[in-house]
Design an enzyme around this catalytic site. Structure first.
Site, PDB file in Angstrom:
ATOM      1  N   SER A  18       0.813  -1.217   0.000  1.00 34.48           N
ATOM      2  CA  SER A  18       0.000   0.000   0.000  1.00 34.48           C
ATOM      3  C   SER A  18       0.850   1.272   0.000  1.00 34.48           C
ATOM      4  O   SER A  18       1.798   1.408   0.775  1.00 34.48           O
ATOM      5  CB  SER A  18      -0.925   0.024   1.220  1.00 34.48           C
ATOM      6  OG  SER A  18      -1.642   1.238   1.286  1.00 34.48           O
ATOM      7  N   THR A  65      -8.853  -1.262   2.601  1.00 37.33           N
ATOM      8  CA  THR A  65      -8.712  -1.852   1.278  1.00 37.33           C
ATOM      9  C   THR A  65      -9.226  -3.279   1.340  1.00 37.33           C
ATOM     10  O   THR A  65      -9.805  -3.705   2.355  1.00 37.33           O
ATOM     11  CB  THR A  65      -7.242  -1.756   0.808  1.00 37.33           C
ATOM     12  OG1 THR A  65      -7.150  -2.209  -0.537  1.00 37.33           O
ATOM     13  CG2 THR A  65      -6.303  -2.569   1.699  1.00 37.33           C
ATOM     14  N   LYS A  69     -13.772  -3.827   2.510  1.00 33.89           N
ATOM     15  CA  LYS A  69     -14.706  -2.777   2.095  1.00 33.89           C
ATOM     16  C   LYS A  69     -16.169  -3.148   2.294  1.00 33.89           C
ATOM     17  O   LYS A  69     -17.017  -2.265   2.456  1.00 33.89           O
ATOM     18  CB  LYS A  69     -14.451  -2.397   0.640  1.00 33.89           C
ATOM     19  CG  LYS A  69     -13.107  -1.721   0.412  1.00 33.89           C
ATOM     20  CD  LYS A  69     -12.935  -1.281  -1.024  1.00 33.89           C
ATOM     21  CE  LYS A  69     -11.610  -0.574  -1.228  1.00 33.89           C
ATOM     22  NZ  LYS A  69     -11.452  -0.056  -2.608  1.00 33.89           N
ATOM     23  N   GLY A 129     -16.812  -6.092  -9.294  1.00 41.83           N
ATOM     24  CA  GLY A 129     -16.714  -6.116  -7.838  1.00 41.83           C
ATOM     25  C   GLY A 129     -17.049  -4.794  -7.182  1.00 41.83           C
ATOM     26  O   GLY A 129     -17.724  -3.930  -7.762  1.00 41.83           O
ATOM     27  N   GLY A 241      -3.979   4.396 -12.220  1.00 41.33           N
ATOM     28  CA  GLY A 241      -4.697   4.293 -10.965  1.00 41.33           C
ATOM     29  C   GLY A 241      -4.122   5.166  -9.866  1.00 41.33           C
ATOM     30  O   GLY A 241      -4.789   5.413  -8.862  1.00 41.33           O
TER      31      GLY A 241
END
Length: 275
Positions: A18, A65, A69, A129, A241
């Site tokens: 992360s 994350t 979620k 998703g 991203g």
């Protein structure tokens, strides 16, 4: 006078990759928030309620994350409309009574990343998703009216299609291998990097260029992804991203600290970390 350190952090599994600690810490440094610390912790879905319950009042916010979620609804005191609609929570903000306000800043990050992209009212989402549902809400916010969800198993896209229809779009599901048929100008890929292998390859097999197509690939690690490389080779534009990640982190930063986020500093830190 004893200084009280304020804590925030990111939880998930796996979590070692992360960039959130780098982004938030860069924000603290840029804003002179010397008493703030941001860390990371490996937490599975089954551990979330216990871990959150052990945090003392110095903890002001949590970034979540995968795979947290959806299970985060179990620990939330209140849930924002955007998080409820997306069926996904990526942010918990500490309340004065010790509880947690839950929201979803992924939608904010997605909107900030694609707001400048011209489209003709149509768009496509790859994947079905939790992030795909956030993408649906973001696309509605930028004025998309007609949406297709491309999924390996179109049946799994039912929730995303229903959400799109609930916010006023016409929507349908198609097989992932059909994603380049009837091309659109705006595409959001929520596929993991490894899952995009072969998906972009369909562009070259089509025997035409895709100039005018813009693809936001929500993956930021190991950039460019196979999909990003294939889109560029086919003449399309790609948004990393990292854009989404930084803008959603900036929204969290402001919720946690009450201070305007230094987006440029956070973006620079993210780019440096990925070099």
């Amino acid at each position: 006078m004893t200084t009280v350190v304020q804590h925030a952090g990111v939880l998930g599994s796996p979590i070692a990759h992360s960039l959130s600690p780098i982004l938030h810490s860069a924000g603290y440094a840029a804003c002179g928030l010397r008493d703030w610390r941001y860390g990371r912790r490996e937490v599975t879905a089954g551990e979330l309620a216990f871990v959150v319950g052990t945090l003392d009042d110095s903890w002001r916010g949590l970034s979540l994350t995968m795979p947290l979620k959806e299970v985060a609804f179990e620990v939330a005191t209140t849930v924002s409309e955007v998080a409820r609609s997306a069926g996904a929570i990526n942010t918990l903000v500490r309340r004065a009574d010790g509880g947690w306000d839950a929201t979803n800043t992924d939608v904010t990050g997605l909107v900030a990343s694609i707001a400048h992209v011209e489209h003709d009212g149509r768009a496509r989402v790859l994947g079905s998703g939790a992030t795909a549902r956030s993408a649906v809400l973001a696309l509605a916010e930028v004025g998309v009216e007609h949406l297709t969800i491309a999924a390996r198993n179109p049946a799994t896209a039912r929730d995303a299609v229903a959400l799109a229809e609930a916010v006023g779009m016409s929507a349908s599901a198609i097989p992932l291998e059909s994603w380049i048929e009837d091309p659109v100008r705006l595409v959001i890929s929520t596929l993991p990097g490894t899952a995009s292998v072969g998906v972009g390859g369909l562009l070259s097999e089509a025997g035409r260029d895709f100039v005018g197509m813009t693809v936001l690939d929500v993956v930021y690690a190991d950039w460019p992804t196979p999909l990003a490389r294939d889109v560029r080779r086919a003449g399309g534009e790609v948004i990393s991203g990292l854009d989404m990640l930084v803008h959603q982190a900036a929204a969290q930063f402001e919720l946690f600290t009450g201070v305007a986020a230094p987006v440029d500093a956070m973006m620079a830190a993210g780019r440096a970390a990925l070099c």
